[in-house]
Design a protein around this motif. Structure first.
Motif, mmCIF file in Angstrom:
data_model
loop_
_atom_site.group_PDB
_atom_site.id
_atom_site.type_symbol
_atom_site.label_atom_id
_atom_site.label_comp_id
_atom_site.label_asym_id
_atom_site.label_seq_id
_atom_site.Cartn_x
_atom_site.Cartn_y
_atom_site.Cartn_z
ATOM 1 N N VAL A 23 39.160 -70.149 90.954
ATOM 2 C CA VAL A 23 39.732 -68.996 90.267
ATOM 3 C C VAL A 23 41.053 -69.416 89.630
ATOM 4 N N ARG A 200 42.221 -60.661 93.317
ATOM 5 C CA ARG A 200 41.502 -61.280 92.203
ATOM 6 C C ARG A 200 40.622 -62.429 92.698
ATOM 7 N N TYR A 201 41.137 -63.203 93.634
ATOM 8 C CA TYR A 201 40.396 -64.333 94.200
ATOM 9 C C TYR A 201 39.075 -63.869 94.808
ATOM 10 N N GLN A 203 37.424 -60.988 94.314
ATOM 11 C CA GLN A 203 36.530 -60.357 93.351
ATOM 12 C C GLN A 203 35.864 -61.376 92.436
ATOM 13 N N GLU A 204 36.624 -62.359 91.965
ATOM 14 C CA GLU A 204 36.048 -63.331 91.030
ATOM 15 C C GLU A 204 35.045 -64.252 91.728
ATOM 16 N N ARG A 205 35.306 -64.613 92.964
ATOM 17 C CA ARG A 205 34.324 -65.428 93.685
ATOM 18 C C ARG A 205 33.034 -64.642 93.917
#
Length: 309
Positions: A23, A200-201, A203-205
């Motif tokens: 990310v 964010r980490y 959710q993006e993974r």
């Protein structure tokens, strides 16, 4: 186990350093930009340090993937616990020098120098990436410094990027490494993730793994995850994976604080962060109580001192 339940193609929080799941958070992007700039400058040593689990190996692998092979000849040493002779052999192998096993150390240095000059003549920079650099023996660190003495009148023939834990800084602070320390032209310290980064980490993974639903981790759950993991990505992965397992076991589609607490109770490495947080809360509470008591008795003490002869 839970992939189909949450609409995932694969596990989003595996511990293997898969660059597909990297990310582009601010600390990683800043480090990556610094590495590219430093390598373009072509000078000496570059150092990246961070606590266990902050993503150094992932950064190293991402750099290996993204540097242009037309301009860089990369060598990667994932296991640096080598003596100087083994270091020279490993570097020669990585630079595609033939028959290195037949050479003594003097012969290795000769062919390495010849190979580095050959690469420079083709306009390619030789870059040695060393993961877990805190494990380098002192003699091998000195051998690395001597390797970077190989140069032409215009440029260094070899650049070295050290990825290591904070123990590497302690080693380099020693007086006998002052020459090497002076050659570190760029350095970066990876920081833990804050709540915004962690949200964010996670959710993006999840999205890379195929998730397309609503926000899976509630904000309160993310805050507790950061507190319990200290913002360390590896611990975040371990805890998030256990949260998904706990929610799946209950048939729940979202992760809340209850699932995080269950994951924390089952994860030994996360407990020191919670204990430290608890100690801080108790210290603040004790300080507040002491202050309240002092303010309460201060008028009485003032009257008493005025009455004394």
């Amino acid at each position: 186990m839970y992939e189909a339940f949450f609409g995932l193609r694969e596990k989003p929080f595996a511990l293997t350093p898969n660059t597909e799941f990297m990310v582009q958070l601010a600390p990683y992007q800043a480090c990556f930009n610094l590495l590219r700039l430093a390598l373009a400058e072509g000078e000496g040593f570059i150092k990246v340090t961070g606590e266990v689990g902050t993503g150094k190996t992932l950064l190293c692998r991402a750099l290996l993937r993204q540097l242009d092979a037309e301009h860089y000849q990369l060598a990667w040493l994932p296991n640096p616990a080598l003596d100087p002779m083994a270091l020279h052999q490993a570097l020669a192998h990585e630079l595609h020098v033939p028959h290195v096993d037949r050479l003594d150390n003097h012969g290795l240095l000769t062919v390495l120098h010849r190979r580095l000059i050959e690469l420079a003549g083709k306009g390619r920079s030789a870059v040695l990436l060393i993961d877990e650099a805190q494990a380098l023996p002192p003699a091998t660190l000195e051998a690395l410094r001597l390797l970077t003495n190989l140069e032409t009148e215009q440029r260094k023939l070899l650049q070295v990027v050290l990825f290591g834990q904070p123990e590497l800084d302690a080693t380099l602070a020693r007086e006998d490494f002052r020459q090497l320390r002076q050659r570190i032209t760029f350095s970066y310290r990876l920081r833990p993730l804050d709540v915004s980064d962690a949200s964010r980490y996670l959710q993006e993974r999840l999205m890379v793994a195929g998730y397309r639903g609503d926000l899976l981790f509630k904000p309160a759950a993310v805050r507790l995850l950061v507190k319990g993991s200290g913002g360390i990505p590896r611990l975040l992965n371990i805890l998030a994976n256990k949260c998904l397992m706990a929610a799946f076991g209950e048939g729940r589609r979202r992760i809340d604080r209850r699932h995080v607490r269950r994951a924390l109770a089952d994860t030994e490495g996360a407990k020191p962060f919670l204990r430290a947080s608890s100690r801080l809360r108790w210290a603040l509470l004790a300080g507040a109580v002491s202050l309240s008591l002092l303010l309460g008795v201060w008028p009485w003490l003032s009257q008493l001192s005025g009455a004394l002869p």
